[in-house]
Design an enzyme around this catalytic site. Structure first.
Site: not given
Ligand code: GRF
Length: 353
Positions: A172, A174, A252, A269, A271
Site C-alpha cells: 500500500g 501507492n 493482483m 491501474n 503497473h
Molecule cells: C506496485 O509496484 C504496482 O505497480 C504493482 O504492485 C506494486 C504495489 O505496491 N502492481 P504498493 O502495494 O502500492 O506498495
C-alpha cells in the site's frame, strides 16, 4: 522578449569573458506562485544572469495532460520577464531541455527542491556533465505548486474532492502517496474506501491508520481469480461509498464486467513497467532479464485483459549498472508515487473525458 539559442550562446560567451556566470533553469511555469518566485530569486543569486527555459505549449500538454497549459508560452514568458530575478526566457519543445543545455552550456544549472541529484533525468545529467555545468538543487517551498493551486481553486468553486476507491493486494505504498498528496493539498480528492483481496495486506492496515474505511473481500476458491460473487461485492462496496474513480494500486486480480461496467472509463491501474512491455508479475525483473536500458511505470485504463487497457501516461526510470530486482523496483516505486497522484488529479480536473 523571448530569446533564441544564438542570443543565449552569445550572452554566455560575453559573461564568461567577464568572469561572470550564467544560471539556467527550466520548467512549465504555468501559474506562477510564491514557490516559483522564491526559487527563481535563489537561482539568480547563484550567478550573474538567469535564463529560464520554458516548455512550449505542446510539451506542457505532453507532460501535464490536456487542459494545460492555462497560459500560453508567450504569456508565461511575459509574466516571468516581469520578475526582477529573470534576465532571459527561451521556449523549448519536447520533454527535456537537453539540447538547450548542450548549446548554451550554462555555468550553473538550477533545479527545484522537489528533485534530488538522483531523480534528475539521466539524459539531462549527461548533457550537464558534458557542458561542465554545476548542478544546484534549490530549497523547496512545501505545499506550493501549480497543482495545489488548481486543487484549491476547484475546492473554492465546489468542484473538488473526487471520491476514490483504492484496490490493492500489497503493502500500500501507492495508497500512502495518494493520501500524502491529499494531505499536502496537491491532490483534491478523498479516499472513500480501500478494498483488498488479502486479509492481512499492508494496504488495509495503512487505510485503517488513516481512518479510511477498509474492506476485505474474500476472493473465492481459485488462487489467481476473483469469484463472480467477489466481483459483485466489490462493485457493491464501491457504489455504496459513492466512488467516482477506482484506482488499482497493486491489485493482483483481474476485474471483470460487474465492476468495469458499473465504472466504465473510471478504473485505472498502475503497473511497474513501460507497457506494453512486461505485463504481469514482477515486471521490473522481466525488464532486467530482457536487458532493457530503460524501465518505468505506466498508468492505464483497466480492461478485463491483463495490463492491456489504453495507456494514460508513463514515467521512465533508467536501469543502472549493477541494478538488482530490488533496487530497480524501489526506483520504479518512487516514480509510481509521483505519477499516480498526478494522474488522479488530472482525471479529477476532467482531463480524460
Ligand atoms: C506496485 O509496484 C504496482 O505497480 C504493482 O504492485 C506494486 C504495489 O505496491 N502492481 P504498493 O502495494 O502500492 O506498495
Amino acid at each position: 522578449m523571448i530569446r533564441t539559442v544564438t542570443d543565449l550562446v552569445t550572452c554566455r560567451g560575453e559573461l564568461d569573458g567577464r568572469g561572470k556566470q550564467l544560471v539556467f533553469t527550466n520548467g512549465c511555469f504555468d501559474l506562477l506562485h510564491v514557490g516559483h518566485v522564491r526559487y527563481l530569486q535563489e537561482a539568480r543569486g547563484l550567478g550573474d544572469a538567469l535564463v529560464v527555459a520554458i516548455n512550449s505549449d505542446n510539451s506542457v500538454r505532453e507532460l501535464k495532460g490536456e487542459g494545460r497549459p492555462l497560459n500560453s508560452a508567450s504569456e508565461r514568458a511575459e509574466v516571468l520577464l516581469g520578475l526582477e530575478s529573470v534576465d532571459y526566457v527561451i521556449v523549448f519543445d519536447g520533454k527535456r531541455a537537453t539540447s538547450l543545455i548542450e548549446a548554451i552550456r550554462p555555468h550553473i544549472y538550477a533545479k527545484g527542491g522537489d528533485y534530488t541529484a538522483e531523480t534528475l533525468n539521466s539524459e539531462e545529467k549527461e548533457a550537464l556533465a558534458l557542458a561542465g555545468s554545476r548542478i544546484e538543487i534549490l530549497s523547496h517551498v512545501p505545499g506550493k505548486s501549480t497543482t495545489a493551486l488548481l486543487a484549491a481553486a476547484n475546492e473554492q468553486s465546489g468542484q473538488g474532492g473526487i471520491k476514490l476507491g483504492v484496490l490493492g493486494s500489497g503493502s500500500g505504498t501507492n495508497l500512502e502517496s495518494i493520501l500524502a498528496a491529499i494531505k499536502d493539498g496537491t491532490l483534491n480528492a478523498e479516499v472513500a474506501i480501500v478494498i483488498s483481496d488479502v486479509e492481512d495486506a499492508g494496504i488495509l492496515e495503512r487505510a485503517r491508520d488513516h481512518g479510511v474505511e477498509s474492506v476485505y473481500v474474500d476472493p473465492g476458491e481459485r488462487a489467481n481469480a476473483l469469484a463472480m460473487s467477489s466481483q459483485k461485492q466489490i462493485k457493491q462496496r464501491l457504489r455504496e461509498a459513492n466512488v467516482e474513480l477506482v484506482v488499482c494500486a497493486g491489485f493482483m486480480k483481474i476485474l471483470r464486467e460487474p465492476v468495469l461496467e458499473s465504472f466504465a472509463g473510471r478504473v485505472i491501474n498502475i503497473h511497474p513497467s513501460l507497457l506494453p512491455r512486461h505485463k504481469g508479475l514482477r515486471a521490473w525483473e522481466q525488464a532486467l532479464h530482457a536487458g532493457d536500458a530503460v524501465s518505468g511505470c505506466t498508468v492505464h485504463f483497466v480492461t478485463d485483459e491483463l495490463d492491456s487497457g489504453e495507456i494514460i501516461r508513463q514515467q521512465e526510470v533508467a536501469v543502472e549498472q549493477g541494478d538488482t530486482p530490488e533496487s530497480l523496483h524501489a526506483r520504479i516505486q518512487e516514480a509510481e508515487h509521483q505519477l499516480l497522484p498526478m494522474i488522479i488529479g488530472e482525471f479529477a480536473a476532467g482531463a480524460f473525458k
